[in-house]
Design a protein around this motif. Structure first.
Motif, PDB file in Angstrom:
ATOM      1  N   MET A 193      28.534 108.922  29.640  1.00 27.07           N
ATOM      2  CA  MET A 193      29.724 109.948  28.859  1.00 27.07           C
ATOM      3  C   MET A 193      29.855 108.616  28.044  1.00 27.07           C
ATOM      4  SD  MET A 193      32.584 112.938  29.597  1.00 27.07           S
ATOM      5  CE  MET A 193      32.848 112.555  31.273  1.00 27.07           C
ATOM      6  N   GLY A 194      30.352 108.163  26.731  1.00 29.84           N
ATOM      7  CA  GLY A 194      31.104 107.352  26.000  1.00 29.84           C
ATOM      8  C   GLY A 194      32.586 107.715  25.606  1.00 29.84           C
ATOM      9  N   ARG A 195      33.298 107.071  25.966  1.00 25.80           N
ATOM     10  CA  ARG A 195      35.023 107.330  25.247  1.00 25.80           C
ATOM     11  C   ARG A 195      34.751 107.673  23.784  1.00 25.80           C
ATOM     12  NH1 ARG A 195      38.001 102.800  27.474  1.00 25.80           N
ATOM     13  NH2 ARG A 195      36.771 101.131  28.753  1.00 25.80           N
ATOM     14  N   ILE A 196      36.392 108.876  23.887  1.00 25.95           N
ATOM     15  CA  ILE A 196      36.614 109.180  22.534  1.00 25.95           C
ATOM     16  C   ILE A 196      37.667 108.332  21.804  1.00 25.95           C
ATOM     17  CG2 ILE A 196      37.685 111.104  21.039  1.00 25.95           C
ATOM     18  CD1 ILE A 196      36.758 112.848  24.096  1.00 25.95           C
ATOM     19  N   MET A 197      37.289 107.844  20.242  1.00 22.15           N
ATOM     20  CA  MET A 197      38.188 106.889  19.796  1.00 22.15           C
ATOM     21  C   MET A 197      38.591 107.993  18.831  1.00 22.15           C
ATOM     22  SD  MET A 197      37.673 103.776  17.636  1.00 22.15           S
ATOM     23  CE  MET A 197      37.341 102.300  18.932  1.00 22.15           C
ATOM     24  N   ALA A 198      40.330 108.131  18.860  1.00 21.07           N
ATOM     25  CA  ALA A 198      41.337 108.882  17.700  1.00 21.07           C
ATOM     26  C   ALA A 198      41.636 107.574  16.639  1.00 21.07           C
ATOM     27  CB  ALA A 198      42.340 110.043  18.261  1.00 21.07           C
ATOM     28  N   ILE A 199      41.835 107.894  15.242  1.00 20.70           N
ATOM     29  CA  ILE A 199      42.882 106.834  14.177  1.00 20.70           C
ATOM     30  C   ILE A 199      43.582 107.819  14.004  1.00 20.70           C
ATOM     31  CG2 ILE A 199      40.943 105.329  14.272  1.00 20.70           C
ATOM     32  CD1 ILE A 199      40.046 107.101  11.513  1.00 20.70           C
ATOM     33  N   ASP A 200      44.804 107.269  13.785  1.00 23.88           N
ATOM     34  CA  ASP A 200      45.656 107.724  12.161  1.00 23.88           C
ATOM     35  C   ASP A 200      45.837 106.780  11.305  1.00 23.88           C
ATOM     36  OD1 ASP A 200      47.811 109.030  11.647  1.00 23.88           O
ATOM     37  OD2 ASP A 200      49.161 108.237  12.518  1.00 23.88           O
ATOM     38  N   GLY A 250      45.521 105.593   7.314  1.00 22.61           N
ATOM     39  CA  GLY A 250      47.093 105.328   6.729  1.00 22.61           C
ATOM     40  C   GLY A 250      46.950 104.180   5.662  1.00 22.61           C
ATOM     41  N   GLY A 251      47.346 103.905   4.768  1.00 22.92           N
ATOM     42  CA  GLY A 251      46.966 103.941   3.227  1.00 22.92           C
ATOM     43  C   GLY A 251      47.423 101.567   3.626  1.00 22.92           C
ATOM     44  N   LYS A 252      47.865 101.560   4.472  1.00 23.89           N
ATOM     45  CA  LYS A 252      48.444 100.024   4.775  1.00 23.89           C
ATOM     46  C   LYS A 252      47.760  99.665   6.169  1.00 23.89           C
ATOM     47  CE  LYS A 252      52.242  99.623   1.841  1.00 23.89           C
ATOM     48  NZ  LYS A 252      53.501  99.202   2.529  1.00 23.89           N
ATOM     49  N   ARG A 253      47.633 100.722   7.418  1.00 25.46           N
ATOM     50  CA  ARG A 253      47.333 100.461   8.414  1.00 25.46           C
ATOM     51  C   ARG A 253      47.560 101.341   9.016  1.00 25.46           C
ATOM     52  NH1 ARG A 253      52.542  99.475   8.607  1.00 25.46           N
ATOM     53  NH2 ARG A 253      53.546 101.068   8.924  1.00 25.46           N
ATOM     54  N   THR A 254      46.098 101.141  10.275  1.00 22.85           N
ATOM     55  CA  THR A 254      45.882 102.332  11.273  1.00 22.85           C
ATOM     56  C   THR A 254      45.978 102.315  12.649  1.00 22.85           C
ATOM     57  OG1 THR A 254      43.957 102.848   8.754  1.00 22.85           O
ATOM     58  CG2 THR A 254      43.447 103.956  11.020  1.00 22.85           C
ATOM     59  N   GLY A 255      46.154 103.717  12.775  1.00 23.10           N
ATOM     60  CA  GLY A 255      46.589 103.107  13.999  1.00 23.10           C
ATOM     61  C   GLY A 255      46.059 103.498  15.568  1.00 23.10           C
ATOM     62  N   ILE A 256      45.205 103.160  16.202  1.00 21.81           N
ATOM     63  CA  ILE A 256      43.513 103.937  17.001  1.00 21.81           C
ATOM     64  C   ILE A 256      44.246 104.241  18.065  1.00 21.81           C
ATOM     65  CG2 ILE A 256      41.592 102.403  17.634  1.00 21.81           C
ATOM     66  CD1 ILE A 256      41.605 100.852  15.461  1.00 21.81           C
ATOM     67  N   ALA A 257      43.769 104.558  19.060  1.00 24.85           N
ATOM     68  CA  ALA A 257      43.583 105.106  20.924  1.00 24.85           C
ATOM     69  C   ALA A 257      42.292 105.273  21.031  1.00 24.85           C
ATOM     70  CB  ALA A 257      44.465 106.662  20.212  1.00 24.85           C
ATOM     71  N   ILE A 258      42.628 105.744  22.232  1.00 25.94           N
ATOM     72  CA  ILE A 258      40.700 105.989  23.314  1.00 25.94           C
ATOM     73  C   ILE A 258      41.045 106.045  24.161  1.00 25.94           C
ATOM     74  CG2 ILE A 258      41.273 103.091  24.132  1.00 25.94           C
ATOM     75  CD1 ILE A 258      38.179 104.376  21.967  1.00 25.94           C
ATOM     76  N   THR A 259      40.213 106.855  24.994  1.00 28.57           N
ATOM     77  CA  THR A 259      40.487 107.358  26.444  1.00 28.57           C
ATOM     78  C   THR A 259      39.854 106.156  26.631  1.00 28.57           C
ATOM     79  OG1 THR A 259      38.235 108.406  26.075  1.00 28.57           O
ATOM     80  CG2 THR A 259      39.601 109.327  25.079  1.00 28.57           C
ATOM     81  N   ASP A 260      39.973 106.752  28.276  1.00 28.79           N
ATOM     82  CA  ASP A 260      38.910 105.741  28.912  1.00 28.79           C
ATOM     83  C   ASP A 260      37.232 106.103  29.615  1.00 28.79           C
ATOM     84  OD1 ASP A 260      39.266 107.980  32.284  1.00 28.79           O
ATOM     85  OD2 ASP A 260      40.387 108.588  30.496  1.00 28.79           O
ATOM     86  N   PRO A 261      36.296 105.334  29.993  1.00 29.10           N
ATOM     87  CA  PRO A 261      34.772 106.016  30.113  1.00 29.10           C
ATOM     88  C   PRO A 261      34.748 107.623  30.682  1.00 29.10           C
ATOM     89  CG  PRO A 261      35.425 103.879  31.363  1.00 29.10           C
ATOM     90  CD  PRO A 261      36.968 104.694  30.809  1.00 29.10           C
ATOM     91  N   MET A 262      35.855 108.132  31.990  1.00 26.03           N
ATOM     92  CA  MET A 262      35.667 109.487  32.404  1.00 26.03           C
ATOM     93  C   MET A 262      36.230 110.529  30.910  1.00 26.03           C
ATOM     94  SD  MET A 262      33.835 109.759  34.935  1.00 26.03           S
ATOM     95  CE  MET A 262      34.272 110.343  35.458  1.00 26.03           C
ATOM     96  N   ARG A 263      36.977 109.921  29.868  1.00 27.78           N
ATOM     97  CA  ARG A 263      37.912 110.855  29.316  1.00 27.78           C
ATOM     98  C   ARG A 263      38.671 111.747  29.807  1.00 27.78           C
ATOM     99  NH1 ARG A 263      32.401 113.869  25.516  1.00 27.78           N
ATOM    100  NH2 ARG A 263      32.057 111.824  24.892  1.00 27.78           N
ATOM    101  N   ILE A 264      39.256 111.106  30.071  1.00 27.87           N
ATOM    102  CA  ILE A 264      40.727 111.884  31.267  1.00 27.87           C
ATOM    103  C   ILE A 264      42.026 111.512  30.817  1.00 27.87           C
ATOM    104  CG2 ILE A 264      42.566 111.885  33.850  1.00 27.87           C
ATOM    105  CD1 ILE A 264      39.304 111.455  34.780  1.00 27.87           C
ATOM    106  N   ILE A 265      42.503 110.307  30.351  1.00 23.79           N
ATOM    107  CA  ILE A 265      43.315 109.742  29.744  1.00 23.79           C
ATOM    108  C   ILE A 265      43.083 109.580  28.523  1.00 23.79           C
ATOM    109  CG2 ILE A 265      45.159 107.986  29.939  1.00 23.79           C
ATOM    110  CD1 ILE A 265      44.048 107.744  32.922  1.00 23.79           C
ATOM    111  N   ALA A 266      44.400 109.250  27.343  1.00 22.71           N
ATOM    112  CA  ALA A 266      44.312 108.927  25.796  1.00 22.71           C
ATOM    113  C   ALA A 266      45.495 107.776  25.961  1.00 22.71           C
ATOM    114  CB  ALA A 266      44.619 110.264  25.524  1.00 22.71           C
ATOM    115  N   SER A 267      45.023 107.169  25.700  1.00 27.66           N
ATOM    116  CA  SER A 267      45.637 105.438  25.557  1.00 27.66           C
ATOM    117  C   SER A 267      45.937 104.867  24.355  1.00 27.66           C
ATOM    118  CB  SER A 267      45.921 104.249  26.091  1.00 27.66           C
ATOM    119  OG  SER A 267      45.994 104.985  27.740  1.00 27.66           O
ATOM    120  N   GLY A 268      46.782 104.254  23.821  1.00 28.78           N
ATOM    121  CA  GLY A 268      46.773 103.252  22.465  1.00 28.78           C
ATOM    122  C   GLY A 268      46.526 102.516  22.998  1.00 28.78           C
TER     123      GLY A 268
END
Length: 137
Positions: free
Chosen positions: A1-8, A10-28
């Motif tokens: 099972m792979g991680r989940i990545m999320a992006i916010d 934006g026009g200039k910059r994009t924030g990125i967050a990722i889960t741990d390999p078990m998909r339990i914790i979301a972290s910036g």
């Protein structure tokens, strides 16, 4: 099972967050200039298994797409050509910036550190990721 990545996105910059390999914790994870986003995702996916990319869906109050949605659609088209196996999910991101700002206040950060827009974008991406994880459960 792979991680989940999320992006916010934006026009200039994009924030990125990722889960741990078990998909339990979301972290910036980080914030990158939007022009470098595709390369960053490509490199990250080459070294870490990522199954899903969650992209914030900016909407106005009356459920209309925000102006930046056109740019997001172009980015997603390029992403699909570069990494076709990466599943993309969308999550309504209304109020995430306000929630991120409040989270920084609640964490006790000083006013100067709270003005760091990169940190705000990263926290917004984390909120988007957590929203997706809450829905997916």
């Amino acid at each position: 099972m792979g991680r989940i990545m999320a992006i916010d996105y934006g026009g200039k910059r994009t924030g990125i967050a990722i889960t741990d390999p078990m998909r339990i914790i979301a972290s910036g994870l980080t914030t990158v200039p939007t022009g470098e986003l595709l390369g960053f995702i490509r490199k990250y996916c080459a070294k870490e298994e990522v199954d899903i990319l969650v992209v914030g869906e900016p909407k106005r109050l009356h459920n209309e797409p925000s102006d930046i949605e056109k740019d997001i659609a172009k980015f997603l088209k390029k992403l699909n050509k570069e990494i076709p196996a990466l599943e993309v999910a969308r999550v309504d991101e209304r109020y995430t910036s306000k929630m991120a700002s409040q989270a920084l206040v609640d964490s006790g950060l000083g006013k100067k550190k709270r003005r760091n827009k990169e940190l705000l974008d990263e926290v917004s991406a984390t909120i988007i990721l957590q929203s997706y994880m809450d829905i997916a459960r």
